[in-house]
Design a protein around this motif. Structure first.
Motif, PDB file in Angstrom:
ATOM      1  N   MET A  89     -59.539  16.448  -1.679  1.00  0.00           N
ATOM      2  CA  MET A  89     -60.687  17.343  -1.665  1.00  0.00           C
ATOM      3  C   MET A  89     -60.786  18.161  -2.949  1.00  0.00           C
ATOM      4  O   MET A  89     -61.869  18.365  -3.498  1.00  0.00           O
ATOM      5  CB  MET A  89     -60.623  18.272  -0.450  1.00  0.00           C
ATOM      6  CG  MET A  89     -61.839  19.199  -0.312  1.00  0.00           C
ATOM      7  SD  MET A  89     -61.689  20.342   1.077  1.00  0.00           S
ATOM      8  CE  MET A  89     -60.348  21.394   0.487  1.00  0.00           C
ATOM      9  N   GLY A  90     -59.643  18.626  -3.448  1.00  0.00           N
ATOM     10  CA  GLY A  90     -59.666  19.433  -4.667  1.00  0.00           C
ATOM     11  C   GLY A  90     -60.213  18.664  -5.852  1.00  0.00           C
ATOM     12  O   GLY A  90     -61.031  19.182  -6.617  1.00  0.00           O
ATOM     13  N   GLU A  91     -59.781  17.407  -6.016  1.00  0.00           N
ATOM     14  CA  GLU A  91     -60.285  16.594  -7.123  1.00  0.00           C
ATOM     15  C   GLU A  91     -61.779  16.358  -6.986  1.00  0.00           C
ATOM     16  O   GLU A  91     -62.518  16.400  -7.977  1.00  0.00           O
ATOM     17  CB  GLU A  91     -59.544  15.261  -7.163  1.00  0.00           C
ATOM     18  CG  GLU A  91     -58.094  15.369  -7.589  1.00  0.00           C
ATOM     19  CD  GLU A  91     -57.479  14.000  -7.825  1.00  0.00           C
ATOM     20  OE1 GLU A  91     -58.192  13.122  -8.325  1.00  0.00           O
ATOM     21  OE2 GLU A  91     -56.301  13.820  -7.495  1.00  0.00           O
ATOM     22  N   LEU A  92     -62.246  16.114  -5.760  1.00  0.00           N
ATOM     23  CA  LEU A  92     -63.675  15.886  -5.552  1.00  0.00           C
ATOM     24  C   LEU A  92     -64.473  17.147  -5.863  1.00  0.00           C
ATOM     25  O   LEU A  92     -65.541  17.068  -6.492  1.00  0.00           O
ATOM     26  CB  LEU A  92     -63.922  15.444  -4.110  1.00  0.00           C
ATOM     27  CG  LEU A  92     -65.395  15.256  -3.711  1.00  0.00           C
ATOM     28  CD1 LEU A  92     -66.071  14.237  -4.620  1.00  0.00           C
ATOM     29  CD2 LEU A  92     -65.503  14.836  -2.261  1.00  0.00           C
ATOM     30  N   GLN A  93     -63.982  18.295  -5.477  1.00  0.00           N
ATOM     31  CA  GLN A  93     -64.695  19.545  -5.769  1.00  0.00           C
ATOM     32  C   GLN A  93     -64.793  19.791  -7.270  1.00  0.00           C
ATOM     33  O   GLN A  93     -65.835  20.218  -7.773  1.00  0.00           O
ATOM     34  CB  GLN A  93     -63.997  20.713  -5.070  1.00  0.00           C
ATOM     35  CG  GLN A  93     -64.182  20.729  -3.558  1.00  0.00           C
ATOM     36  CD  GLN A  93     -63.426  21.866  -2.905  1.00  0.00           C
ATOM     37  OE1 GLN A  93     -62.342  22.249  -3.342  1.00  0.00           O
ATOM     38  NE2 GLN A  93     -63.993  22.420  -1.839  1.00  0.00           N
TER      39      GLN A  93
ATOM     40  N   GLY B  40     -74.383   4.350  -6.561  1.00  0.00           N
ATOM     41  CA  GLY B  40     -75.071   5.566  -6.147  1.00  0.00           C
ATOM     42  C   GLY B  40     -74.257   6.779  -6.555  1.00  0.00           C
ATOM     43  O   GLY B  40     -73.439   6.718  -7.484  1.00  0.00           O
ATOM     44  N   GLU B  41     -74.448   7.873  -5.845  1.00  0.00           N
ATOM     45  CA  GLU B  41     -73.734   9.103  -6.163  1.00  0.00           C
ATOM     46  C   GLU B  41     -73.554   9.929  -4.899  1.00  0.00           C
ATOM     47  O   GLU B  41     -74.293   9.778  -3.920  1.00  0.00           O
ATOM     48  CB  GLU B  41     -74.496   9.909  -7.211  1.00  0.00           C
ATOM     49  CG  GLU B  41     -75.881  10.307  -6.785  1.00  0.00           C
ATOM     50  CD  GLU B  41     -76.697  10.913  -7.918  1.00  0.00           C
ATOM     51  OE1 GLU B  41     -77.370  11.922  -7.664  1.00  0.00           O
ATOM     52  OE2 GLU B  41     -76.656  10.367  -9.034  1.00  0.00           O
ATOM     53  N   VAL B  42     -72.547  10.791  -4.938  1.00  0.00           N
ATOM     54  CA  VAL B  42     -72.250  11.647  -3.791  1.00  0.00           C
ATOM     55  C   VAL B  42     -73.418  12.601  -3.566  1.00  0.00           C
ATOM     56  O   VAL B  42     -73.899  13.257  -4.498  1.00  0.00           O
ATOM     57  CB  VAL B  42     -70.945  12.437  -4.019  1.00  0.00           C
ATOM     58  CG1 VAL B  42     -70.736  13.463  -2.916  1.00  0.00           C
ATOM     59  CG2 VAL B  42     -69.763  11.478  -4.082  1.00  0.00           C
ATOM     60  N   SER B  43     -73.890  12.663  -2.312  1.00  0.00           N
ATOM     61  CA  SER B  43     -75.019  13.538  -1.980  1.00  0.00           C
ATOM     62  C   SER B  43     -74.673  14.595  -0.948  1.00  0.00           C
ATOM     63  O   SER B  43     -75.432  15.543  -0.764  1.00  0.00           O
ATOM     64  CB  SER B  43     -76.193  12.692  -1.452  1.00  0.00           C
ATOM     65  OG  SER B  43     -75.822  12.003  -0.270  1.00  0.00           O
ATOM     66  N   TYR B  44     -73.536  14.440  -0.269  1.00  0.00           N
ATOM     67  CA  TYR B  44     -73.212  15.373   0.817  1.00  0.00           C
ATOM     68  C   TYR B  44     -71.708  15.383   1.045  1.00  0.00           C
ATOM     69  O   TYR B  44     -71.059  14.328   1.023  1.00  0.00           O
ATOM     70  CB  TYR B  44     -73.943  14.954   2.097  1.00  0.00           C
ATOM     71  CG  TYR B  44     -73.411  15.573   3.373  1.00  0.00           C
ATOM     72  CD1 TYR B  44     -73.775  16.861   3.747  1.00  0.00           C
ATOM     73  CD2 TYR B  44     -72.545  14.869   4.201  1.00  0.00           C
ATOM     74  CE1 TYR B  44     -73.291  17.419   4.913  1.00  0.00           C
ATOM     75  CE2 TYR B  44     -72.055  15.424   5.368  1.00  0.00           C
ATOM     76  CZ  TYR B  44     -72.432  16.703   5.726  1.00  0.00           C
ATOM     77  OH  TYR B  44     -71.939  17.267   6.875  1.00  0.00           O
ATOM     78  N   VAL B  45     -71.157  16.576   1.262  1.00  0.00           N
ATOM     79  CA  VAL B  45     -69.754  16.742   1.625  1.00  0.00           C
ATOM     80  C   VAL B  45     -69.703  17.632   2.852  1.00  0.00           C
ATOM     81  O   VAL B  45     -70.314  18.720   2.867  1.00  0.00           O
ATOM     82  CB  VAL B  45     -68.927  17.352   0.470  1.00  0.00           C
ATOM     83  CG1 VAL B  45     -67.489  17.562   0.897  1.00  0.00           C
ATOM     84  CG2 VAL B  45     -68.995  16.460  -0.769  1.00  0.00           C
ATOM     85  N   GLU B  46     -68.999  17.200   3.882  1.00  0.00           N
ATOM     86  CA  GLU B  46     -68.890  17.969   5.119  1.00  0.00           C
ATOM     87  C   GLU B  46     -68.280  19.341   4.839  1.00  0.00           C
ATOM     88  O   GLU B  46     -67.467  19.500   3.924  1.00  0.00           O
ATOM     89  CB  GLU B  46     -68.043  17.186   6.128  1.00  0.00           C
ATOM     90  CG  GLU B  46     -67.903  17.837   7.496  1.00  0.00           C
ATOM     91  CD  GLU B  46     -69.235  18.057   8.170  1.00  0.00           C
ATOM     92  OE1 GLU B  46     -69.752  19.204   8.050  1.00  0.00           O
ATOM     93  OE2 GLU B  46     -69.770  17.127   8.782  1.00  0.00           O
ATOM     94  N   ASN B  47     -68.672  20.337   5.643  1.00  0.00           N
ATOM     95  CA  ASN B  47     -68.193  21.708   5.402  1.00  0.00           C
ATOM     96  C   ASN B  47     -66.880  22.012   6.111  1.00  0.00           C
ATOM     97  O   ASN B  47     -66.432  23.161   6.103  1.00  0.00           O
ATOM     98  CB  ASN B  47     -69.256  22.726   5.821  1.00  0.00           C
ATOM     99  CG  ASN B  47     -69.609  22.625   7.302  1.00  0.00           C
ATOM    100  OD1 ASN B  47     -69.045  21.810   8.027  1.00  0.00           O
ATOM    101  ND2 ASN B  47     -70.544  23.442   7.738  1.00  0.00           N
TER     102      ASN B  47
ATOM    103  N   SER C 182     -65.336  14.180   5.485  1.00  0.00           N
ATOM    104  CA  SER C 182     -66.470  13.255   5.513  1.00  0.00           C
ATOM    105  C   SER C 182     -67.344  13.460   4.276  1.00  0.00           C
ATOM    106  O   SER C 182     -67.654  14.596   3.904  1.00  0.00           O
ATOM    107  CB  SER C 182     -67.311  13.458   6.774  1.00  0.00           C
ATOM    108  OG  SER C 182     -66.554  13.130   7.927  1.00  0.00           O
ATOM    109  N   VAL C 183     -67.731  12.359   3.668  1.00  0.00           N
ATOM    110  CA  VAL C 183     -68.552  12.371   2.459  1.00  0.00           C
ATOM    111  C   VAL C 183     -69.667  11.337   2.641  1.00  0.00           C
ATOM    112  O   VAL C 183     -69.470  10.308   3.288  1.00  0.00           O
ATOM    113  CB  VAL C 183     -67.714  12.035   1.202  1.00  0.00           C
ATOM    114  CG1 VAL C 183     -68.568  12.116  -0.060  1.00  0.00           C
ATOM    115  CG2 VAL C 183     -66.523  12.976   1.098  1.00  0.00           C
ATOM    116  N   LYS C 184     -70.831  11.629   2.065  1.00  0.00           N
ATOM    117  CA  LYS C 184     -71.928  10.667   2.070  1.00  0.00           C
ATOM    118  C   LYS C 184     -72.431  10.474   0.645  1.00  0.00           C
ATOM    119  O   LYS C 184     -72.513  11.437  -0.122  1.00  0.00           O
ATOM    120  CB  LYS C 184     -73.076  11.137   2.968  1.00  0.00           C
ATOM    121  CG  LYS C 184     -72.741  11.128   4.450  1.00  0.00           C
ATOM    122  CD  LYS C 184     -73.929  11.542   5.303  1.00  0.00           C
ATOM    123  CE  LYS C 184     -73.554  11.549   6.784  1.00  0.00           C
ATOM    124  NZ  LYS C 184     -74.699  11.950   7.644  1.00  0.00           N
TER     125      LYS C 184
END
Length: 392
Positions: A226-230, A254-261, A271-273
Motif C-alpha cells: 500500500m505504501g508504494e502504491l500511495q 489502463g491506469e489506477v482509478s480507485y483505491v478502497e478506503n 482493493s484497487v480498480k
C-alpha cells in the motif's frame, strides 16, 4: 630419513591398452602422459545488463462494468414495439421498447379538456367581478356578493394550476410509454417480447445494458504494497496492464482509478480498480485476467535472463564465465521477474558473461567453450506448443 624420502612405487598395468601410474605417496590415480585432456563443456552465454526495469505488482483480477442498468417499465401496459435485438450495441437515448400509449393519450386529452373548461369559467368569473366592482363602491350590491365573486376567481385560478399540473403528469406518463437507453453499451438478452404485458412492479428487467467502454478491472494487492502504491499515486498516474489467460489478445493498458478506503481484515489485502478504454472490447464483464501494476521504474537494475538463474539448496545462483574460459558458481538474490528477465542482487557486474544453456554439466572451475547461438530458420514453419505437423 625414510619419512623424508619420497617412496614411489610404479605399477605398470596393461588394462585394455591403457597405462596408469600409481603414486604411493599421493594415493590417487594420475593421468598418464600423452592422454588428451577433458573437452571443454559447450555452453551458451549472455552478458549481464544494467538497464531500466519496472517495479511491478503482479496479481489476478476480474473485469467489472463501469455502469450496468437493468431497464424496467415504469407503467403497466402491453409492449407494442421492440426496437432492439439480443446483444445489440446501443447509444444513450436510443429507443428500446414502446408501450401501448392509447390510455396515456386519453388521460392527457382529458386533463387538457379540464383545463379549457376551467379557463372558461375563470374568464366568466372575472367579468362578474368587473361588473360588481363599481356597484360595490356605490353600495348598490351587497359586500357578500362581491366577496363571493372574488373568491370564485381565486378558486378557479387554483383549479387551473391543478389542471396544468395534471397535464404535466399525463405527459410524463405518456413519455414512459417510450423506453430509451439510459447509457451507451451492449444489451443482453431481451426478456420481454412484442405483445407481453408488463407492470411497473415486475422484478424482472426488460433488458440489461452493460457499459463496456470504458471498463474496470478490480484486483487486490497485499497490504505491504500500500505504501508504494500511495507514493506512486502522489507522483501521477499509475499504469496497469492486463492480459487474458490462454488468449492471443494483446495486453490492455489502463491506469489506477480507485483505491478502497480500508484494508480487508479477513485477507489483509487492499482493493484497487483500474480503468481501461477497451476500444476493441477485448475485456468483458466478469472476465478473469492477469494484472501487472507498475509502481515505478528502477533505472539501474542488474538484469539477467530467467534461463540463466539456477536453484540449489542454498538458493539462487548463476554460472559466470571468467576470462580464462572457466566457470564460477556465483550466488545471487532474485529481486523480481520482469518478463523474460530477472532483476538480481549480488556480486554481478554489467558485462559479465553468464551461462544460459549447458548448466547441468558444469562445476566450479570447469573449462567451457562458448557455442554460437543457432539462428532460427526464417522459412521454418512455426507450430503451436504441443502441435504435431502431419502429412509428411
Amino acid at each position: 630419513m625414510r619419512a623424508r624420502l619420497v617412496l614411489l612405487m610404479v605399477l605398470i598395468v596393461a588394462l585394455g591398452g591403457g597405462v596408469f601410474l600409481y603414486s604411493h605417496q599421493r594415493g590417487t590415480a594420475a593421468q598418464a602422459p600423452g592422454k588428451p585432456e577433458a573437452k571443454p563443456v559447450p555452453v551458451s552465454v549472455v552478458s549481464v545488463e544494467q538497464k531500466a526495469a519496472p517495479v511491478e505488482i503482479r496479481t489476478v483480477g476480474r473485469v467489472q462494468t463501469l455502469a450496468s442498468v437493468a431497464v424496467r417499465s415504469r407503467i403497466d401496459g402491453v409492449i407494442a414495439k421492440v426496437a432492439v435485438t439480443d446483444g445489440q450495441e446501443v447509444q444513450a437515448g436510443d429507443e428500446l421498447f414502446r408501450i401501448d400509449d392509447r390510455e396515456a393519450q386519453a388521460a392527457l386529452k382529458l386533463a387538457q379538456a379540464n383545463l379549457g373548461k376551467d379557463q372558461a369559467s375563470l374568464a366568466n368569473a372575472k367579468r362578474q367581478v368587473d361588473r360588481l366592482t363599481p356597484l360595490a363602491a356605490k353600495n348598490f350590491t351587497t359586500k357578500q356578493d362581491y366577496d363571493a365573486a372574488t373568491t370564485l376567481v381565486a378558486t378557479l385560478q387554483a383549479t387551473i394550476a391543478a389542471d396544468q399540473a395534471a397535464i404535466d403528469a399525463a405527459r410524463v406518463t405518456l413519455s414512459y410509454t417510450v423506453i430509451t437507453a439510459p447509457i451507451s453499451g451492449r444489451i443482453g438478452t431481451v426478456v420481454q417480447k412484442l405483445g407481453n404485458s408488463v407492470r411497473s412492479a415486475d422484478s424482472t428487467a426488460l433488458v440489461t445494458i452493460n457499459q463496456l467502454q470504458p471498463i474496470l478491472v478490480a484486483f487486490s494487492i497485499p497490504q505491504e504494497s500500500m505504501g508504494e502504491l500511495q507514493r506512486a499515486l502522489s507522483g501521477g498516474k499509475v499504469p496497469v496492464s492486463v492480459t487474458i489467460p490462454d488468449s492471443s489478445a494483446p495486453a490492455q493498458r489502463g491506469e489506477v482509478s480507485y483505491v478502497e478506503n480500508a484494508i480487508d481484515p479477513t485477507t489483509n489485502t487492499l482493493s484497487v480498480k483500474a480503468q481501461f478504454p477497451n476500444a476493441d472490447e477485448f475485456l468483458w464483464p466478469s472476465q478473469f485476467v492477469n494484472v501487472v501494476m507498475t509502481i515505478r521504474v528502477d533505472p539501474d537494475a542488474i538484469v539477467v535472463p530467467t534461463v540463466a538463474v539456477q536453484m540449489n539448496q542454498e538458493g539462487a545462483y548463476v554460472w559466470v564465465v571468467r576470462d580464462d574460459s572457466t566457470v564460477e558458481l556465483r550466488p545471487i538474490t532474485v529481486a523480481r521477474q520482469v518478463g523474460q528477465d530477472m532483476v538480481v542482487e549480488g556480486e554481478l557486474k554489467p558485462g559479465e558473461k553468464v551461462v544460459t544453456e549447458g548448466q547441468l554439466r558444469l562445476e566450479n572451475g570447469a573449462k567451457v567453450a562458448v557455442s554460437a547461438a543457432v539462428a532460427p530458420d526464417p522459412q521454418a514453419e512455426t507450430l503451436p506448443e504441443g502441435a504435431v505437423k502431419v502429412g509428411q
